[in-house]
Design a protein around this motif. Structure first.
Motif, PDB file in Angstrom:
ATOM      1  N   THR A   9       0.838  -1.183   0.000  1.00 23.09           N
ATOM      2  CA  THR A   9       0.000   0.000   0.000  1.00 23.09           C
ATOM      3  C   THR A   9       0.878   1.240   0.000  1.00 23.09           C
ATOM      4  OG1 THR A   9      -0.167   0.060   2.428  1.00 23.09           O
ATOM      5  CG2 THR A   9      -1.912  -1.107   1.230  1.00 23.09           C
ATOM      6  N   LEU A  10       0.331   2.293  -0.569  1.00 24.60           N
ATOM      7  CA  LEU A  10       0.948   3.604  -0.532  1.00 24.60           C
ATOM      8  C   LEU A  10       0.061   4.497   0.325  1.00 24.60           C
ATOM      9  CD1 LEU A  10       1.874   4.070  -4.302  1.00 24.60           C
ATOM     10  CD2 LEU A  10       3.374   3.350  -2.437  1.00 24.60           C
ATOM     11  N   SER A  11       0.648   5.100   1.334  1.00 28.41           N
ATOM     12  CA  SER A  11      -0.091   6.017   2.194  1.00 28.41           C
ATOM     13  C   SER A  11      -0.076   7.409   1.570  1.00 28.41           C
ATOM     14  CB  SER A  11       0.548   6.045   3.588  1.00 28.41           C
ATOM     15  OG  SER A  11      -0.177   6.894   4.434  1.00 28.41           O
ATOM     16  N   VAL A  12      -1.255   7.964   1.383  1.00 31.97           N
ATOM     17  CA  VAL A  12      -1.404   9.291   0.763  1.00 31.97           C
ATOM     18  C   VAL A  12      -2.404  10.105   1.580  1.00 31.97           C
ATOM     19  CG1 VAL A  12      -0.875   8.465  -1.575  1.00 31.97           C
ATOM     20  CG2 VAL A  12      -3.238   8.490  -0.797  1.00 31.97           C
ATOM     21  N   ARG A  13      -2.296  11.401   1.483  1.00 34.21           N
ATOM     22  CA  ARG A  13      -3.193  12.268   2.240  1.00 34.21           C
ATOM     23  C   ARG A  13      -4.635  12.169   1.730  1.00 34.21           C
ATOM     24  NH1 ARG A  13       0.075  16.476   2.652  1.00 34.21           N
ATOM     25  NH2 ARG A  13       0.726  15.888   4.725  1.00 34.21           N
ATOM     26  N   ASP A  14      -4.816  12.097   0.406  1.00 32.98           N
ATOM     27  CA  ASP A  14      -6.150  12.109  -0.203  1.00 32.98           C
ATOM     28  C   ASP A  14      -6.177  11.046  -1.308  1.00 32.98           C
ATOM     29  OD1 ASP A  14      -8.221  12.785  -2.162  1.00 32.98           O
ATOM     30  OD2 ASP A  14      -8.443  14.685  -1.097  1.00 32.98           O
ATOM     31  N   ILE A  15      -6.957   9.988  -1.102  1.00 32.93           N
ATOM     32  CA  ILE A  15      -6.945   8.883  -2.074  1.00 32.93           C
ATOM     33  C   ILE A  15      -7.555   9.269  -3.412  1.00 32.93           C
ATOM     34  CG2 ILE A  15      -6.774   7.031  -0.365  1.00 32.93           C
ATOM     35  CD1 ILE A  15      -9.765   6.554  -0.652  1.00 32.93           C
ATOM     36  N   ASP A  16      -8.519  10.184  -3.425  1.00 31.98           N
ATOM     37  CA  ASP A  16      -9.105  10.611  -4.696  1.00 31.98           C
ATOM     38  C   ASP A  16      -8.094  11.405  -5.529  1.00 31.98           C
ATOM     39  OD1 ASP A  16     -11.639   9.393  -4.292  1.00 31.98           O
ATOM     40  OD2 ASP A  16     -12.189  11.037  -2.951  1.00 31.98           O
ATOM     41  N   ARG A  17      -7.334  12.254  -4.881  1.00 32.70           N
ATOM     42  CA  ARG A  17      -6.289  12.989  -5.592  1.00 32.70           C
ATOM     43  C   ARG A  17      -5.206  12.030  -6.086  1.00 32.70           C
ATOM     44  NH1 ARG A  17      -4.184  18.032  -2.369  1.00 32.70           N
ATOM     45  NH2 ARG A  17      -2.741  17.999  -4.139  1.00 32.70           N
ATOM     46  N   TYR A  37      -9.731   3.711   1.546  1.00 32.86           N
ATOM     47  CA  TYR A  37      -8.909   2.735   0.830  1.00 32.86           C
ATOM     48  C   TYR A  37      -9.367   2.546  -0.613  1.00 32.86           C
ATOM     49  CZ  TYR A  37      -6.255  -1.269  -0.457  1.00 32.86           C
ATOM     50  OH  TYR A  37      -5.391  -2.087  -1.115  1.00 32.86           O
ATOM     51  N   LEU A  38      -8.412   2.581  -1.546  1.00 29.74           N
ATOM     52  CA  LEU A  38      -8.651   2.269  -2.958  1.00 29.74           C
ATOM     53  C   LEU A  38      -7.756   1.104  -3.350  1.00 29.74           C
ATOM     54  CD1 LEU A  38      -8.614   5.680  -4.885  1.00 29.74           C
ATOM     55  CD2 LEU A  38     -10.567   4.184  -4.517  1.00 29.74           C
ATOM     56  N   GLY A  52      -4.016   8.603   4.846  1.00 35.88           N
ATOM     57  CA  GLY A  52      -3.265   8.859   6.074  1.00 35.88           C
ATOM     58  C   GLY A  52      -2.179   9.863   5.798  1.00 35.88           C
ATOM     59  N   GLU A  53      -1.159   9.837   6.594  1.00 38.56           N
ATOM     60  CA  GLU A  53      -0.014  10.710   6.368  1.00 38.56           C
ATOM     61  C   GLU A  53       0.794  10.151   5.200  1.00 38.56           C
ATOM     62  OE1 GLU A  53       0.868  13.715   7.681  1.00 38.56           O
ATOM     63  OE2 GLU A  53      -1.174  13.559   8.465  1.00 38.56           O
ATOM     64  N   PRO A  54       1.197  11.001   4.267  1.00 39.60           N
ATOM     65  CA  PRO A  54       2.006  10.529   3.145  1.00 39.60           C
ATOM     66  C   PRO A  54       3.293   9.880   3.640  1.00 39.60           C
ATOM     67  CG  PRO A  54       1.296  12.788   2.787  1.00 39.60           C
ATOM     68  CD  PRO A  54       0.934  12.434   4.199  1.00 39.60           C
ATOM     69  N   SER A  55       3.716   8.856   2.939  1.00 36.84           N
ATOM     70  CA  SER A  55       4.936   8.150   3.300  1.00 36.84           C
ATOM     71  C   SER A  55       5.862   8.081   2.101  1.00 36.84           C
ATOM     72  CB  SER A  55       4.592   6.729   3.763  1.00 36.84           C
ATOM     73  OG  SER A  55       5.756   5.994   4.002  1.00 36.84           O
ATOM     74  N   GLN A  57       7.878   5.670   1.649  1.00 37.24           N
ATOM     75  CA  GLN A  57       8.048   4.255   1.362  1.00 37.24           C
ATOM     76  C   GLN A  57       6.696   3.545   1.388  1.00 37.24           C
ATOM     77  OE1 GLN A  57      11.039   3.013   0.546  1.00 37.24           O
ATOM     78  NE2 GLN A  57      11.853   5.061   0.801  1.00 37.24           N
ATOM     79  N   PRO A  58       6.522   2.519   0.553  1.00 32.59           N
ATOM     80  CA  PRO A  58       5.283   1.739   0.620  1.00 32.59           C
ATOM     81  C   PRO A  58       5.288   0.832   1.844  1.00 32.59           C
ATOM     82  CG  PRO A  58       6.775   0.788  -0.986  1.00 32.59           C
ATOM     83  CD  PRO A  58       7.410   2.065  -0.516  1.00 32.59           C
ATOM     84  N   ASP A  59       4.114   0.396   2.261  1.00 37.18           N
ATOM     85  CA  ASP A  59       3.976  -0.618   3.303  1.00 37.18           C
ATOM     86  C   ASP A  59       3.922  -1.956   2.583  1.00 37.18           C
ATOM     87  OD1 ASP A  59       3.604  -1.978   5.670  1.00 37.18           O
ATOM     88  OD2 ASP A  59       1.580  -1.221   6.034  1.00 37.18           O
ATOM     89  N   LEU A  60       4.933  -2.806   2.818  1.00 36.42           N
ATOM     90  CA  LEU A  60       5.046  -4.085   2.119  1.00 36.42           C
ATOM     91  C   LEU A  60       4.406  -5.197   2.940  1.00 36.42           C
ATOM     92  CD1 LEU A  60       8.769  -3.727   1.027  1.00 36.42           C
ATOM     93  CD2 LEU A  60       6.716  -3.113  -0.266  1.00 36.42           C
ATOM     94  N   TYR A  61       3.538  -5.963   2.302  1.00 38.98           N
ATOM     95  CA  TYR A  61       2.867  -7.092   2.948  1.00 38.98           C
ATOM     96  C   TYR A  61       3.428  -8.383   2.355  1.00 38.98           C
ATOM     97  CZ  TYR A  61      -0.639  -3.942   4.881  1.00 38.98           C
ATOM     98  OH  TYR A  61      -1.278  -2.959   5.580  1.00 38.98           O
ATOM     99  N   TYR A  62       4.099  -9.172   3.186  1.00 39.14           N
ATOM    100  CA  TYR A  62       4.668 -10.432   2.727  1.00 39.14           C
ATOM    101  C   TYR A  62       3.673 -11.552   2.969  1.00 39.14           C
ATOM    102  CZ  TYR A  62       8.888  -7.850   2.033  1.00 39.14           C
ATOM    103  OH  TYR A  62       9.793  -6.929   1.576  1.00 39.14           O
TER     104      TYR A  62
END
Length: 113
Positions: A9-17, A37-38, A52-55, A57-62
């Motif tokens: 996942t990528l954390s971004v301030r506004d998912i629509d933007r 969530y999109l 959420g807060e922009p990051s 780095q992506p959050d990696l799910y193994y």
């Protein structure tokens, strides 16, 4: 079998933007799962945007076969874990290794991953 990257996942301030930016830029198509969530529907490695807060780095799910056993193993090896969470796509958990690096583990639900 070794664990592969199963989702990120990528954390971004506004998912629509984010959709308005990355859709045209990279050709990504989206399915709204909830207000925060999109899911990106057309990538080889499944991914999504979380509000959420922009990051940087992506959050990696193994991908793991048994989330409960994997969480136990993290703790046994000196790491720490958050609470196991469940969703339509499966069960997951945020983890920190014994050096402070954060990753996430994911046990896909049937039909996912």
């Amino acid at each position: 079998m070794a664990a592969d990257l199963g989702y990120y996942t990528l954390s971004v301030r506004d998912i629509d933007r984010a959709a308005a930016f990355y859709g045209p830029l990279l050709g990504w198509e989206f399915r709204r799962e909830r207000d925060t969530y999109l899911h990106v529907t057309n990538t080889a490695v499944p991914m999504g945007f979380v509000a959420g807060e922009p990051s940087a780095q992506p959050d990696l799910y193994y991908h793991v076969d048994d989330i409960d056993a994997a969480v136990e193993q993290v703790r046994k090896l000196g790491g720490s874990t958050g609470e196991v969470f469940a969703g339509r796509s499966g069960r997951g958990c945020s983890c920190t290794d014994d050096q402070g690096t954060q990753i996430s583990l994911w046990q896909p639900a049937p039909g996912f991953g």
